[in-house]
Every structure is written in C-alpha cells, then in structure tokens.
Design an enzyme around this catalytic site. Sequence first.
Site, PDB file in Angstrom:
ATOM      1  N   HIS A   1      95.748   6.893   6.222  1.00 32.30           N
ATOM      2  CA  HIS A   1      96.756   7.905   6.579  1.00 32.30           C
ATOM      3  C   HIS A   1      97.429   8.493   5.337  1.00 32.30           C
ATOM      4  O   HIS A   1      97.749   9.679   5.311  1.00 32.30           O
ATOM      5  CB  HIS A   1      97.785   7.312   7.540  1.00 32.30           C
ATOM      6  CG  HIS A   1      97.194   6.986   8.889  1.00 32.30           C
ATOM      7  ND1 HIS A   1      97.679   6.022   9.722  1.00 32.30           N
ATOM      8  CD2 HIS A   1      96.116   7.530   9.531  1.00 32.30           C
ATOM      9  CE1 HIS A   1      96.947   5.973  10.829  1.00 32.30           C
ATOM     10  NE2 HIS A   1      95.991   6.874  10.732  1.00 32.30           N
TER      11      HIS A   1
ATOM     12  N   HIS B   1      87.462  10.626  16.083  1.00 30.29           N
ATOM     13  CA  HIS B   1      87.783   9.347  16.747  1.00 30.29           C
ATOM     14  C   HIS B   1      89.306   9.224  16.701  1.00 30.29           C
ATOM     15  O   HIS B   1      89.861   8.611  15.799  1.00 30.29           O
ATOM     16  CB  HIS B   1      87.157   8.173  16.005  1.00 30.29           C
ATOM     17  CG  HIS B   1      85.654   8.179  15.963  1.00 30.29           C
ATOM     18  ND1 HIS B   1      84.939   9.028  15.166  1.00 30.29           N
ATOM     19  CD2 HIS B   1      84.743   7.409  16.622  1.00 30.29           C
ATOM     20  CE1 HIS B   1      83.639   8.790  15.332  1.00 30.29           C
ATOM     21  NE2 HIS B   1      83.487   7.808  16.206  1.00 30.29           N
TER      22      HIS B   1
ATOM     23  N   SER C   1      96.367   9.204  13.345  1.00 23.77           N
ATOM     24  CA  SER C   1      95.935  10.403  12.624  1.00 23.77           C
ATOM     25  C   SER C   1      96.269  11.704  13.367  1.00 23.77           C
ATOM     26  O   SER C   1      96.730  12.664  12.720  1.00 23.77           O
ATOM     27  CB  SER C   1      94.438  10.323  12.296  1.00 23.77           C
ATOM     28  OG  SER C   1      93.680   9.955  13.425  1.00 23.77           O
TER      29      SER C   1
ATOM     30  N   GLU D   1      88.168  11.693  21.945  1.00 24.67           N
ATOM     31  CA  GLU D   1      88.403  10.274  22.247  1.00 24.67           C
ATOM     32  C   GLU D   1      87.653   9.952  23.538  1.00 24.67           C
ATOM     33  O   GLU D   1      87.570  10.800  24.433  1.00 24.67           O
ATOM     34  CB  GLU D   1      89.914  10.004  22.380  1.00 24.67           C
ATOM     35  CG  GLU D   1      90.309   8.596  22.757  1.00 24.67           C
ATOM     36  CD  GLU D   1      89.733   7.513  21.837  1.00 24.67           C
ATOM     37  OE1 GLU D   1      89.905   7.584  20.612  1.00 24.67           O
ATOM     38  OE2 GLU D   1      89.080   6.595  22.376  1.00 24.67           O
TER      39      GLU D   1
ATOM     40  N   ASP E   1      82.046  12.582  23.058  1.00 21.15           N
ATOM     41  CA  ASP E   1      81.483  11.667  22.075  1.00 21.15           C
ATOM     42  C   ASP E   1      81.547  12.306  20.685  1.00 21.15           C
ATOM     43  O   ASP E   1      81.138  13.461  20.496  1.00 21.15           O
ATOM     44  CB  ASP E   1      80.025  11.366  22.442  1.00 21.15           C
ATOM     45  CG  ASP E   1      79.356  10.528  21.378  1.00 21.15           C
ATOM     46  OD1 ASP E   1      79.757   9.370  21.199  1.00 21.15           O
ATOM     47  OD2 ASP E   1      78.453  11.050  20.698  1.00 21.15           O
TER      48      ASP E   1
ATOM     49  N   ASP F   1      86.457   8.549  11.919  1.00 19.09           N
ATOM     50  CA  ASP F   1      87.095   7.231  11.795  1.00 19.09           C
ATOM     51  C   ASP F   1      86.584   6.291  12.893  1.00 19.09           C
ATOM     52  O   ASP F   1      87.324   5.935  13.818  1.00 19.09           O
ATOM     53  CB  ASP F   1      88.624   7.443  11.916  1.00 19.09           C
ATOM     54  CG  ASP F   1      89.403   6.163  11.701  1.00 19.09           C
ATOM     55  OD1 ASP F   1      88.861   5.191  11.151  1.00 19.09           O
ATOM     56  OD2 ASP F   1      90.586   6.145  12.111  1.00 19.09           O
TER      57      ASP F   1
HETATM   58  C1  LIG Z   1      89.665   3.499  14.401  1.00 18.79           C
HETATM   59  S1  LIG Z   1      90.131   4.168  15.929  1.00 18.79           S
HETATM   60  C2  LIG Z   1      90.822   5.712  15.512  1.00 18.79           C
HETATM   61  C3  LIG Z   1      92.159   5.700  14.871  1.00 18.79           C
HETATM   62  C4  LIG Z   1      92.717   7.049  14.557  1.00 18.79           C
HETATM   63  N1  LIG Z   1      91.756   7.893  13.858  1.00 18.79           N
HETATM   64  C5  LIG Z   1      93.959   6.923  13.684  1.00 18.79           C
HETATM   65  O1  LIG Z   1      93.829   6.929  12.458  1.00 18.79           O
HETATM   66  O2  LIG Z   1      95.054   6.830  14.233  1.00 18.79           O
HETATM   67  C6  LIG Z   1      88.594   4.642  16.618  1.00 18.79           C
HETATM   68  C7  LIG Z   1      88.731   5.326  17.984  1.00 18.79           C
HETATM   69  O3  LIG Z   1      87.464   5.913  18.307  1.00 18.79           O
HETATM   70  C8  LIG Z   1      87.255   5.802  19.701  1.00 18.79           C
HETATM   71  N2  LIG Z   1      85.800   5.936  19.878  1.00 18.79           N
HETATM   72  C9  LIG Z   1      84.848   4.972  19.769  1.00 18.79           C
HETATM   73  N3  LIG Z   1      83.616   5.496  19.893  1.00 18.79           N
HETATM   74  C10 LIG Z   1      83.792   6.843  20.062  1.00 18.79           C
HETATM   75  C11 LIG Z   1      82.907   7.942  20.203  1.00 18.79           C
HETATM   76  N4  LIG Z   1      81.573   7.767  20.212  1.00 18.79           N
HETATM   77  N5  LIG Z   1      83.429   9.165  20.344  1.00 18.79           N
HETATM   78  C12 LIG Z   1      84.770   9.373  20.336  1.00 18.79           C
HETATM   79  N6  LIG Z   1      85.668   8.369  20.195  1.00 18.79           N
HETATM   80  C13 LIG Z   1      85.189   7.120  20.056  1.00 18.79           C
HETATM   81  C14 LIG Z   1      87.850   4.463  20.059  1.00 18.79           C
HETATM   82  O4  LIG Z   1      88.196   4.414  21.422  1.00 18.79           O
HETATM   83  C15 LIG Z   1      89.068   4.399  19.145  1.00 18.79           C
HETATM   84  O5  LIG Z   1      90.216   4.869  19.789  1.00 18.79           O
END
Ligand SMILES: C[S@@+](CC[C@H](N)C(=O)[O-])C[C@H]1O[C@@H](n2cnc3c(N)ncnc32)[C@H](O)[C@@H]1O
Length: 272
Positions: free
Chosen positions: A18, A41, A91, A109, A134, A155
């Site tokens: 961040h 993500h 984020s 998400e 996705d 991420d």
């Molecule tokens: C590491 S966290 C993200 C944290 C966020 N970027 C932050 O910094 O606050 C990863 C997120 O990706 C989501 N996720 C996992 N696989 C995914 C996909 N194929 N497409 C979209 N989101 C996905 C998960 O549910 C999770 O909430």
Amino acid sequence: MNYRHAFHAGSFADCMKHALLVWLIDALQRKPAPIFVLDTHAGAGRYDLTAGPAQRTGEWRQGIDRLLDRPPPALGRYLGFIRTLGLYPGSPTLVRAMLRPDDRLACCELQPDDLFELRRLFARDPQVAVHQRDAWEALPGLLPPKERRGLVLIDPPFENPDEFADLAAGLASAHARWRTGVLAAWYPIKHRAPVRGFHAAMQQTGIRDIVAAELCLREPLLPDRLNGCGLLVVNPPFLFEREAPPILQAQLERVGRKERGAYAAVTRIADE
Ligand SMILES: C[S@@+](CC[C@H](N)C(=O)[O-])C[C@H]1O[C@@H](n2cnc3c(N)ncnc32)[C@H](O)[C@@H]1O
C-alpha cells in the site's frame, strides 16, 4: 477459494504494497491527464483490525501498528491516509481516496462476501466500477482503457502453486493491450526459487523496463513462512528506483527484527 484478506489486513506485506501503491498513484498524478486504475484482486475494500479475522490473527500488530507511532518521513504520505480513512483501507479505498474528479477505478472480486462489502462501499460512486469478474479474464477484457495513463494492480492470493505462472501470463497480457500502463504485481517471498523463476519468466516475455521492489524480513529459506514480499513494476514512473528504497527501508527498520538476510531493495529485472 478459501482466501479471505481480512485475516491479513494491515500486515507488513499489506503495508509494503500500500505504501508503494500510494507513491505510484502520486507519481501518475504529477501530470494533469486523467488516470485509470484497475485493481484485479480488490478484496473487501476496508477492514476492522480490532474485530473478527484481523483481531484473531493479529498480523497487523507486526505491520501497521509498528508504523503509526512517530511516522518515518518516507511513509508520511501513506500513513496520512491510514490516519484519516478510518478502518484499515485496502487497495480500492486507498486508490479511491486519491482519485481526482476525472480519474477512474475499476475493481474485480470473486469472493461473494467481499464482493458484497465492496459493492456497498462504492454504491452510486460514478468514478468506481465494481465487477464480479475473474481477474485473469478481466485483464484482456477491461484493457486498454480510454485513458492513456494509469495503473493495474495485480494482487493474487497465492493459494495455488501456479499463481506465479498466472501472474507472468497476466502481466504479459496486460502489457500487450496497454503498453503505456504501469503494471504492479504483488508476490510472496517464501523461498528464492519461485521468485527467481518468476523474474526469469518476466525477462523471457521481452517486456522492457521492469523493476522489483522487495522487502524481506529474513533470509527466505522457510518455504512455509512469508519471509518477505515483492512488488514487480512494469513501466515504473520516473524516480521510482530512487524513492521506493527509502519507503521499503523505513518499513524494514520498524517491522524487521534484525534477522539474518533481511533486506529492502529495488532491483532492475529488464532495462528500459
Ligand atoms: C490479497 S487479496 C487482495 C487485497 C487487496 N488488493 C488490498 O490490497 O486491499 C486477494 C483477493 O483476490 C480475490 N480473488 C482470488 N482469486 C480471484 C480471481 N481469480 N479474480 C478476482 N479476484 C480473486 C480474493 O477473494 C481476495 O479478496
């Protein structure tokens, strides 16, 4: 999908990502042209560190909790947002707080509860689009945007062993569609081999101008432990290689425990 980011919110890995994200958005906004940000993500958007999953793991106590007292100057801008935004901002919330009137944010998400929270957070916000989509499919789907300038934050949760390969492929796909975009991809450093493989895979894409910012709390020899993390940046804005190291170093001084092999560094993976 088992991963829930709430367990890890405010951890040292979150703070590293961040703090650099804030620097990158600031750098993109040095010019008046509108920017587009894609957060592939996105997570739930914000997190209560004093209750539920975050309270149970307490990871934030080794992260953000160690930075807030007498903020190091290099972290001042990031910590300013942490102080003013209330719950720990993920984020999407950080980026949203930085948007100018013509800038845009799109978030993807898949986890239903996090998606619900994210949608609630940005309901009726004309500058933010939330997609139940996705990430790997959204990269070709949402790029290129109409804006020339902007950033993609990738991420992933790193739940499965293929995630480094997916990340390299996702970065290549994003770069092919939006050559002027800044691409930032977070990755875990558990042990060295997968990270070296990822950097080599990025070199093999032929993409120019790639750097890796890394914060490691100890020599990465324990494959079951998050020993450190990195942010790989394609098209890093001017001065990133000079200004990111003090940001990483300030965090290492606060969250590290002077373990052997600890480091904070920005290294070049591919020349301009
Ligand atoms: C590491 S966290 C993200 C944290 C966020 N970027 C932050 O910094 O606050 C990863 C997120 O990706 C989501 N996720 C996992 N696989 C995914 C996909 N194929 N497409 C979209 N989101 C996905 C998960 O549910 C999770 O909430």
